[in-house]
Design a protein around this motif. Structure first.
Motif, mmCIF file in Angstrom:
data_model
loop_
_atom_site.group_PDB
_atom_site.id
_atom_site.type_symbol
_atom_site.label_atom_id
_atom_site.label_comp_id
_atom_site.label_asym_id
_atom_site.label_seq_id
_atom_site.Cartn_x
_atom_site.Cartn_y
_atom_site.Cartn_z
ATOM 1 N N LEU A 329 0.843 -1.187 0.000
ATOM 2 C CA LEU A 329 0.000 0.000 0.000
ATOM 3 C C LEU A 329 0.883 1.244 0.000
ATOM 4 O O LEU A 329 2.023 1.210 0.483
ATOM 5 N N LEU A 330 0.339 2.340 -0.520
ATOM 6 C CA LEU A 330 1.019 3.630 -0.417
ATOM 7 C C LEU A 330 0.135 4.535 0.433
ATOM 8 O O LEU A 330 -0.873 5.063 -0.037
ATOM 9 N N VAL A 331 0.513 4.695 1.694
ATOM 10 C CA VAL A 331 -0.275 5.444 2.668
ATOM 11 C C VAL A 331 0.443 6.759 2.939
ATOM 12 O O VAL A 331 1.548 6.771 3.479
ATOM 13 N N ARG A 332 -0.191 7.861 2.564
ATOM 14 C CA ARG A 332 0.457 9.169 2.682
ATOM 15 C C ARG A 332 0.093 9.904 3.969
ATOM 16 O O ARG A 332 0.663 10.950 4.266
ATOM 17 N N GLU A 333 -0.876 9.382 4.716
ATOM 18 C CA GLU A 333 -1.307 10.017 5.961
ATOM 19 C C GLU A 333 -0.862 9.175 7.154
ATOM 20 O O GLU A 333 -0.684 7.958 7.035
ATOM 21 N N PRO A 334 -0.691 9.798 8.330
ATOM 22 C CA PRO A 334 -0.356 9.013 9.530
ATOM 23 C C PRO A 334 -1.407 7.936 9.789
ATOM 24 O O PRO A 334 -2.609 8.189 9.691
ATOM 25 N N SER A 335 -0.965 6.730 10.101
ATOM 26 C CA SER A 335 -1.877 5.607 10.335
ATOM 27 C C SER A 335 -1.397 4.802 11.530
ATOM 28 O O SER A 335 -0.193 4.719 11.801
ATOM 29 N N THR A 336 -2.355 4.202 12.224
ATOM 30 C CA THR A 336 -2.025 3.427 13.418
ATOM 31 C C THR A 336 -2.352 1.950 13.268
ATOM 32 O O THR A 336 -1.981 1.152 14.131
ATOM 33 N N ALA A 337 -3.064 1.568 12.179
ATOM 34 C CA ALA A 337 -3.434 0.164 12.026
ATOM 35 C C ALA A 337 -3.736 -0.147 10.570
ATOM 36 O O ALA A 337 -4.152 0.725 9.798
ATOM 37 N N ALA A 338 -3.515 -1.402 10.197
ATOM 38 C CA ALA A 338 -3.927 -1.938 8.901
ATOM 39 C C ALA A 338 -4.881 -3.092 9.165
ATOM 40 O O ALA A 338 -4.665 -3.885 10.094
ATOM 41 N N THR A 339 -5.941 -3.187 8.359
ATOM 42 C CA THR A 339 -6.942 -4.236 8.538
ATOM 43 C C THR A 339 -7.073 -5.045 7.261
ATOM 44 O O THR A 339 -7.260 -4.476 6.175
ATOM 45 N N VAL A 340 -6.972 -6.371 7.393
ATOM 46 C CA VAL A 340 -7.088 -7.287 6.261
ATOM 47 C C VAL A 340 -8.391 -8.069 6.417
ATOM 48 O O VAL A 340 -8.627 -8.683 7.461
ATOM 49 N N THR A 341 -9.242 -8.029 5.385
ATOM 50 C CA THR A 341 -10.477 -8.814 5.374
ATOM 51 C C THR A 341 -10.191 -10.120 4.650
ATOM 52 O O THR A 341 -9.919 -10.124 3.441
ATOM 53 N N LEU A 342 -10.250 -11.236 5.388
ATOM 54 C CA LEU A 342 -9.822 -12.517 4.836
ATOM 55 C C LEU A 342 -10.710 -13.654 5.325
ATOM 56 O O LEU A 342 -11.534 -13.486 6.224
ATOM 57 N N ALA A 343 -10.528 -14.828 4.709
ATOM 58 C CA ALA A 343 -11.315 -16.014 5.069
ATOM 59 C C ALA A 343 -10.541 -17.258 4.658
ATOM 60 O O ALA A 343 -9.711 -17.230 3.744
ATOM 61 N N GLY A 344 -10.839 -18.366 5.337
ATOM 62 C CA GLY A 344 -10.331 -19.662 4.903
ATOM 63 C C GLY A 344 -8.845 -19.851 5.040
ATOM 64 O O GLY A 344 -8.200 -20.354 4.115
ATOM 65 N N GLY A 345 -8.279 -19.488 6.189
ATOM 66 C CA GLY A 345 -6.855 -19.709 6.378
ATOM 67 C C GLY A 345 -6.418 -19.341 7.777
ATOM 68 O O GLY A 345 -7.128 -18.656 8.514
ATOM 69 N N ARG A 346 -5.242 -19.804 8.146
ATOM 70 C CA ARG A 346 -4.677 -19.458 9.443
ATOM 71 C C ARG A 346 -3.204 -19.112 9.266
ATOM 72 O O ARG A 346 -2.539 -19.599 8.360
ATOM 73 N N GLY A 347 -2.734 -18.232 10.147
ATOM 74 C CA GLY A 347 -1.341 -17.824 10.055
ATOM 75 C C GLY A 347 -1.125 -16.507 10.762
ATOM 76 O O GLY A 347 -1.788 -16.198 11.764
ATOM 77 N N GLU A 348 -0.220 -15.694 10.228
ATOM 78 C CA GLU A 348 0.117 -14.414 10.840
ATOM 79 C C GLU A 348 0.097 -13.320 9.781
ATOM 80 O O GLU A 348 0.670 -13.473 8.697
ATOM 81 N N ALA A 349 -0.571 -12.205 10.103
ATOM 82 C CA ALA A 349 -0.581 -11.017 9.246
ATOM 83 C C ALA A 349 0.449 -10.039 9.785
ATOM 84 O O ALA A 349 0.395 -9.657 10.961
ATOM 85 N N GLN A 350 1.381 -9.631 8.928
ATOM 86 C CA GLN A 350 2.483 -8.775 9.351
ATOM 87 C C GLN A 350 2.491 -7.485 8.537
ATOM 88 O O GLN A 350 2.073 -7.463 7.379
ATOM 89 N N ALA A 351 2.998 -6.411 9.139
ATOM 90 C CA ALA A 351 3.186 -5.132 8.451
ATOM 91 C C ALA A 351 4.655 -4.748 8.542
ATOM 92 O O ALA A 351 5.250 -4.783 9.627
ATOM 93 N N TRP A 352 5.237 -4.362 7.388
ATOM 94 C CA TRP A 352 6.661 -4.070 7.312
ATOM 95 C C TRP A 352 6.901 -2.754 6.575
ATOM 96 O O TRP A 352 6.106 -2.331 5.753
ATOM 97 N N HIS A 353 8.038 -2.144 6.865
ATOM 98 C CA HIS A 353 8.612 -1.065 6.073
ATOM 99 C C HIS A 353 9.974 -1.507 5.568
ATOM 100 O O HIS A 353 10.692 -2.244 6.251
ATOM 101 N N ASP A 354 10.326 -1.019 4.378
ATOM 102 C CA ASP A 354 11.692 -1.176 3.874
ATOM 103 C C ASP A 354 12.360 0.187 3.966
ATOM 104 O O ASP A 354 12.106 1.075 3.157
ATOM 105 N N ASN A 355 13.193 0.371 4.971
ATOM 106 C CA ASN A 355 13.883 1.643 5.173
ATOM 107 C C ASN A 355 15.288 1.553 4.583
ATOM 108 O O ASN A 355 16.253 1.201 5.262
ATOM 109 N N GLY A 356 15.373 1.830 3.279
ATOM 110 C CA GLY A 356 16.681 1.817 2.633
ATOM 111 C C GLY A 356 17.355 0.469 2.667
ATOM 112 O O GLY A 356 18.583 0.388 2.811
ATOM 113 N N GLY A 357 16.582 -0.604 2.534
ATOM 114 C CA GLY A 357 17.147 -1.948 2.559
ATOM 115 C C GLY A 357 17.074 -2.610 3.916
ATOM 116 O O GLY A 357 17.321 -3.822 4.032
#
Length: 409
Positions: A329-357
């Motif tokens: 995603l390209l989010v240009r405003e300050p944000s505190t959370a991301a929400t994923v609408t999903l079904a039929g699976g289990r695991g972990e949802a992660q959020a990352w930044h790439d800061n210059g590698g």
């Protein structure tokens, strides 16, 4: 003395009007060839451009050399916003045109940008009309980006007028059958240096692309704008247009003209397999939005490994990830959370930044979503989140998961 009358129904008066304009370093022979060769095309464009009772705003994509500009200005009720492309990167082009015979002088100013890659420098819902004439065939990569920006700047109900050569025109088929090359020749010298056709369209391809992206087709036609070069060509055209077309349902006249409308429906990033190589499309990623809805805009935001687009019984569209599913995603405003609408699976949802590698984990949430039951999984974002830095959502699953939407708050 009164200037001569000019009527859009009288090609002779139109030719005289356009040829009357002068500018510095004008080449008389080149100008005459351009006007005489282009006038049949420009008259058809005018027929597709609506003429509003109240003054409207129109964006002309690809204004130079300003012949259509002059005709729109004279015969249609719009304030014109002109654009061009400057290979040297200049922000605008200026051209002064003067017609002593008709007593008219104009200084046209074109805003310059790359319509295939840049965000158009205009607010949402600005224009009643966009003209995109003799341009789409020159694009080298992605007409969908241009159509997305046109859709954004058009008002709801606004019109898009496109003209372009027909890839399946009878004359090209005749050349092919005669063993001659059907591709556009190299354009080495000015004024069209480097502007050869990259991809021409059939009528079905062009209207299908527009409809797939969310436009409504109001009028579409293939039209022979030039007379046949010989008696044999006249016969061949007649056979293609009156016999072969009844069998194949194809369209074989020389040029395509389409008028489409923006509706209240959202724009869809639609990449049909008839125009795009699906293997290469899997590598295409150009995040631009702060939220992703599958079936609308997911293609530029997802990495490889996703399944085909599907629809559940309620009409909700989704794709199934592989064991790992990546969304950007390209989010240009300050944000505190991301929400994923999903079904039929289990695991972990992660959020990352790439800061210059350097990968920075912003947050993670475990999930176990039953099949067929859409579940909102919220990932808190840490204070390390940086607006404008692409937000990478990774779904690390046991065997994949169905995803419908990703949003941020």
């Amino acid at each position: 003395m009164q200037p001569p009358p000019v009527s859009e129904r009288d090609p002779g008066s139109l030719e005289r009007y356009l040829l009357s304009f002068r500018w510095p370093f004008r080449n008389e022979e080149v100008h005459r060839i351009l006007v005489q060769g282009g006038l049949p095309l420009w008259r058809q464009v005018l027929r597709f451009v609506p003429n509003p009772k109240e003054r409207g705003k129109a964006l002309e994509l690809g204004s130079p050399p300003f012949h259509i500009t002059l005709l729109l200005q004279r015969f249609r009720n719009y304030d014109l916003f002109l654009t061009g492309y400057a290979a040297d990167g200049r922000p605008e082009l200026r051209q002064q045109l003067e017609s002593p015979e008709f007593g008219e002088t104009y200084e046209f100013v074109c805003t310059c940008f790359n319509a295939e890659a840049d965000t158009f420098p205009y607010p949402d819902n600005t224009f009643d009309l966009v003209t995109w004439c003799e341009v789409i065939e020159h694009l080298t990569e992605n007409p969908v980006h241009t159509l997305a920006e046109i859709h954004r700047v058009l008002k709801p109900g606004g019109a898009l007028v496109i003209s372009t050569p027909n890839a399946s025109r009878a004359d090209s088929i005749a050349n092919f059958l005669a063993g001659r090359n059907i591709y556009d020749p190299y354009h080495l010298g000015a004024p069209l240096k480097g502007s050869r056709h990259s991809r021409e369209y059939t009528l079905a391809e062009l209207t299908g692309l527009l409809e797939g992206c969310g436009y409504t087709i109001e009028r579409a036609a293939d039209i022979d704008i030039y007379p046949p070069a010989s008696r044999n060509r006249r016969i061949f055209r007649w056979l293609m247009n009156n016999v072969v077309s009844r069998i194949t349902k194809g369209h074989y006249r020389y040029h395509l003209f389409v008028r489409a409308r923006k509706t209240e429906a959202p724009f869809r990033w639609y990449f049909p397999s008839s125009l795009f190589d699906m293997g290469h499309l899997a590598f295409y990623m150009a995040p631009r939005d702060p939220e992703v809805t599958f079936g609308i805009n997911e293609v530029p935001h997802i990495a490889m490994g996703w399944g085909d687009l599907q629809r559940d019984p309620s009409g909700r569209e989704y794709r199934r990830s592989g064991q790992v599913g990546d969304i950007y995603l390209l989010v240009r405003e300050p944000s505190t959370a991301a929400t994923v609408t999903l079904a039929g699976g289990r695991g972990e949802a992660q959020a990352w930044h790439d800061n210059g590698g350097n990968l920075v984990l912003l947050g993670a949430t475990r999930f176990d979503a039953p099949p067929g039951r859409w579940t909102d999984v919220t990932i808190p974002l840490s204070a390390d989140f940086e607006p404008g830095n692409p937000l990478h959502i990774r779904l690390d699953t046991e065997a994949g998961v169905d995803v419908h939407r990703v949003t941020t708050t």
